[in-house]
Design a protein around this motif. Structure first.
Motif, PDB file in Angstrom:
ATOM      1  N   ILE A   1       0.815  -1.264   0.144  1.00  0.00           N
ATOM      2  CA  ILE A   1      -0.067   0.017   0.065  1.00  0.00           C
ATOM      3  C   ILE A   1       0.932   1.142  -0.101  1.00  0.00           C
ATOM      4  N   GLU A   2       2.183   1.272   0.325  1.00  0.00           N
ATOM      5  CA  GLU A   2       3.083   2.306  -0.041  1.00  0.00           C
ATOM      6  C   GLU A   2       3.309   2.644  -1.376  1.00  0.00           C
ATOM      7  N   SER A   3       3.479   1.622  -2.126  1.00  0.00           N
ATOM      8  CA  SER A   3       3.710   1.847  -3.558  1.00  0.00           C
ATOM      9  C   SER A   3       2.414   1.831  -4.439  1.00  0.00           C
ATOM     10  N   MET A   4       1.346   1.153  -3.803  1.00  0.00           N
ATOM     11  CA  MET A   4       0.130   0.826  -4.481  1.00  0.00           C
ATOM     12  C   MET A   4       0.449   0.016  -5.809  1.00  0.00           C
ATOM     13  N   SER A   5       1.375  -1.047  -5.666  1.00  0.00           N
ATOM     14  CA  SER A   5       1.882  -1.884  -6.798  1.00  0.00           C
ATOM     15  C   SER A   5       1.629  -3.367  -5.997  1.00  0.00           C
ATOM     16  N   ALA A   6       1.199  -4.062  -7.095  1.00  0.00           N
ATOM     17  CA  ALA A   6       1.232  -5.542  -6.802  1.00  0.00           C
ATOM     18  C   ALA A   6       2.730  -6.388  -6.436  1.00  0.00           C
ATOM     19  N   GLU A   7       2.958  -7.112  -5.527  1.00  0.00           N
ATOM     20  CA  GLU A   7       3.912  -7.725  -4.940  1.00  0.00           C
ATOM     21  C   GLU A   7       4.029  -9.123  -5.609  1.00  0.00           C
ATOM     22  N   TRP A   8       2.789  -9.821  -5.698  1.00  0.00           N
ATOM     23  CA  TRP A   8       2.699 -10.903  -6.597  1.00  0.00           C
ATOM     24  C   TRP A   8       1.240 -11.017  -6.895  1.00  0.00           C
ATOM     25  N   THR A   9       0.830 -11.727  -7.885  1.00  0.00           N
ATOM     26  CA  THR A   9      -0.360 -12.312  -8.502  1.00  0.00           C
ATOM     27  C   THR A   9      -0.492 -13.578  -9.105  1.00  0.00           C
ATOM     28  N   VAL A  10      -1.616 -14.130  -8.426  1.00  0.00           N
ATOM     29  CA  VAL A  10      -1.733 -15.455  -8.849  1.00  0.00           C
ATOM     30  C   VAL A  10      -3.307 -15.647  -9.621  1.00  0.00           C
ATOM     31  N   PRO A  11      -3.128 -16.205 -10.600  1.00  0.00           N
ATOM     32  CA  PRO A  11      -4.334 -16.654 -11.390  1.00  0.00           C
ATOM     33  C   PRO A  11      -5.237 -17.601 -10.529  1.00  0.00           C
ATOM     34  N   VAL A  12      -6.699 -17.170 -10.649  1.00  0.00           N
ATOM     35  CA  VAL A  12      -7.722 -18.064  -9.825  1.00  0.00           C
ATOM     36  C   VAL A  12      -8.757 -18.312 -10.997  1.00  0.00           C
ATOM     37  N   GLU A  13      -9.697 -19.159 -10.514  1.00  0.00           N
ATOM     38  CA  GLU A  13     -11.072 -19.430 -11.245  1.00  0.00           C
ATOM     39  C   GLU A  13     -11.942 -19.446 -10.205  1.00  0.00           C
ATOM     40  N   GLY A  14     -13.172 -18.943 -10.534  1.00  0.00           N
ATOM     41  CA  GLY A  14     -14.458 -18.929  -9.750  1.00  0.00           C
ATOM     42  C   GLY A  14     -14.606 -17.604  -9.205  1.00  0.00           C
ATOM     43  N   GLU A  15     -15.538 -17.398  -8.262  1.00  0.00           N
ATOM     44  CA  GLU A  15     -15.825 -15.920  -7.784  1.00  0.00           C
ATOM     45  C   GLU A  15     -15.889 -15.940  -6.305  1.00  0.00           C
ATOM     46  N   THR A  16     -15.180 -17.166  -5.827  1.00  0.00           N
ATOM     47  CA  THR A  16     -15.231 -17.303  -4.215  1.00  0.00           C
ATOM     48  C   THR A  16     -14.311 -16.097  -3.962  1.00  0.00           C
ATOM     49  N   ALA A  17     -14.291 -15.308  -2.695  1.00  0.00           N
ATOM     50  CA  ALA A  17     -13.453 -14.670  -2.000  1.00  0.00           C
ATOM     51  C   ALA A  17     -12.290 -15.014  -1.235  1.00  0.00           C
ATOM     52  N   PRO A  18     -11.050 -14.738  -1.255  1.00  0.00           N
ATOM     53  CA  PRO A  18     -10.243 -15.206  -0.467  1.00  0.00           C
ATOM     54  C   PRO A  18     -10.317 -15.289   0.857  1.00  0.00           C
ATOM     55  N   LEU A  19      -9.714 -16.449   1.660  1.00  0.00           N
ATOM     56  CA  LEU A  19      -9.872 -16.268   3.220  1.00  0.00           C
ATOM     57  C   LEU A  19      -8.357 -16.235   3.648  1.00  0.00           C
ATOM     58  N   VAL A  20      -8.018 -15.348   4.536  1.00  0.00           N
ATOM     59  CA  VAL A  20      -6.735 -15.062   4.881  1.00  0.00           C
ATOM     60  C   VAL A  20      -6.442 -15.576   6.464  1.00  0.00           C
TER      61      VAL A  20
END
Length: 534
Positions: free
Chosen positions: A286-305
């Motif tokens: 959030i300091e640079s507002m840039s993606a540190e990593w990106t993972v492709p996914v399928e479906g419409e499920t929200a991630p759970l952290v």
């Protein structure tokens, strides 16, 4: 001065308390590790609990709960002046009882763990927190207050205070709240403003206008890092945005638009988002507002952290770099996060197994076998969950740390209006029967202390906060604010609502405020949208 790297100093046992204070002021990214240091003193923990990022607040809050702070000794070190203000000395209220130490054992009330507990995987319910932050407690009001100790008509500089309406407020620190306003402009249009307000005296630290397309402003800070706030308003075109604010001035530093699935999660101040347009899960700095990593996914499920792991469908992903997390979530298990613990409910035999799961291995840390018709009802901010079955004659309140039974009670009502817990007051309130009342239990010994009516003459009321000595109850047939003793239920004082049809009491910034929930009629007395209660 020292030649050691600050990160190494935090790990060194010989680092002094005074040096920890200096590191706290200069290195916000180390707050969680500083809180875990063996010489981190209570005042420092309290400051981190109110000002650190999400992980640091959780760590410091838990440590304060497990070891309530004693009165500070003369000359005890404090956080250095500068970027981090010195925290106030904290001690139990005179004559009151101090916050209780969490016990890590079954209460021994005569029934074995799970003898009557049942739960269904499809029926797991996570109850929203009733308090914005477990480290924030309501200011102690020992005598009858007034609801006009201070008032705010609208944000300064808006030029239309009389037409301003409080939209929402959110605790962001001890005695501080972010408040959003709808302000009617001279041309008749409505624009959002946001202000940082001291809820002790009503002083406005700053107020700023925001993009008029932000139609669903949510002023809660989604995450904190380097002292910056991230908000997630809805936009007029139906998309969402992440807005980075400087808390010293309210200046919008960065704004990025997303099409999100679910709310973003906060990890060490960074954000994890499920993005529709790119069909990916991303971790954003959030300091640079840039993606540190990106993972492709399928479906419409929200991630759970959960901890250091992100769960998505049948995948476990490392939050550090987006790589495979080393285990696969079972399709037969329902997962949810409760007070930073990963709760799992798995089908097994004639019933289910539920318990807390290790996010790094996917294995149960502890588990309990149960029939299949019980609800799991987390009690906000306490690390406790109530397990209640319609086919059993009792329910259990279970400690998520070790699965031990804390107390056993009657069957919980389907109406959850009264589910409430407070570590500072040492009590938990559980609704029974038709849900029109709650029983308040002592967390130390599991004993029922008193019953509290939630429905009086057909009108509902609710517990909105607690101190070590008092519970605060709002609503009722003559809407107002009532203080009752936390251990006996005795009424201490009642405050009449300044305008029962227009105002509601809430807890913001650790203090009680009266918020104008509906516009006042033209002939009504012109009351401010926000009133202080002191």
């Amino acid at each position: 001065m020292t030649d050691l790297d600050p990160s190494d100093e935090v790990e060194a046992r010989e680092t002094s308390a005074a040096r920890l204070a200096e590191l706290t002021a200069d290195h916000p990214d180390l707050h969680a590790r500083i809180a875990r240091h063996p010489v981190a003193y209570p005042e420092l923990l309290q400051w981190i609990a109110g000002n650190g990022d999400a992980e640091a607040r959780a760590v410091a809050g838990r440590l304060l709960i497990e070891s309530p702070p004693p009165p500070p000794a003369p000359g005890s070190p404090r956080v250095a002046d500068g970027p981090v203000p010195a925290p106030p000395a904290v001690s139990p209220a005179d004559g009151g009882r101090a916050p209780r130490r969490r016990r890590r054992r079954a209460l021994g009330v005569g029934v074995a763990v799970l003898a009557v507990v049942a739960v269904a995987a499809a029926a797991v319910l996570v109850v929203p927190n009733l308090l914005a932050d477990e480290s924030i407690t309501v200011a102690e009001l020992t005598s009858a207050p007034e609801a006009s100790a201070w008032s705010i008509d609208g944000p300064s500089g808006a030029g239309a205070e009389a037409s301003s309406v409080v939209r929402k407020g959110s605790t962001v620190g001890q005695d501080e709240a972010l408040i959003s306003w709808d302000v009617t402009q001279t041309d008749g249009t409505t624009a959002p403003w946001i202000a940082l307000v001291d809820t002790v005296d009503g002083e406005e630290r700053w107020s700023v206008p925001l993009d008029p397309t932000m139609t669903g402003l949510a002023p809660a800070a989604e995450g904190q890092r380097a002292g910056w706030w991230v908000m997630r308003p809805a936009m007029a075109d139906g998309s969402a945005a992440l807005v980075l604010l400087d808390p010293a001035s309210g200046e919008t530093l960065t704004m990025a638009g997303f099409e999100l699935v679910g709310a973003p999660s906060t990890i060490d101040g960074d954000l994890v988002v499920r993005e529709v347009a790119t069909n990916t899960i991303q971790r954003w700095d959030i300091e640079s507002m840039s993606a540190e990593w990106t993972v492709p996914v399928e479906g419409e499920t929200a991630p759970l952290v959960a901890g250091a792991t992100l769960l998505f469908g049948t995948r476990a992903i490392s939050l550090d770099d987006g790589s495979d997390g080393g285990w696969a979530p079972a399709s037969s298990t329902s997962y949810s996060v409760v007070d930073d613990r990963l709760l799992g409910v798995r089908q097994g035999g004639e019933g289910v197994i539920f318990g807390v799961i290790d996010d790094e291995s996917g294995a149960f840390r502890w588990s309990i076998e149960a029939p299949s018709d019980t609800r799991l009802l987390p009690i906000p901010t306490t690390g406790l969950v109530a397990a209640s079955s319609a086919t059993a004659d009792a329910a259990e309140v279970i400690d998520l740390d070790d699965g031990a039974t804390r107390l056993i009670a009657g069957v919980i009502a389907s109406e959850l209006r009264g589910l409430f817990g407070s570590e500072s007051a040492g009590v938990v309130a559980v609704p029974f029967g038709d849900g029109t009342s709650v029983t308040v239990f002592d967390l130390d010994d599991g004993a029922a202390q008193f019953d509290l009516a939630l429905q009086v003459d057909g009108a509902w009321r609710s517990i909105i906060g607690a101190t070590p000595n008092l519970l605060y109850v709002a609503g009722g047939p003559t809407p107002g604010l009532q203080a009752i003793t936390a251990d006996s239920g005795e009424e201490q004082w009642t405050l009449e609502n300044p305008s029962a049809t227009s105002y509601a009491f809430a807890v913001w910034g650790g203090n009680v405020v009266a918020t104008r929930s509906t516009p006042l009629a033209a002939e009504s007395e012109p009351l401010a949208p926000l009133l202080g209660v002191q």
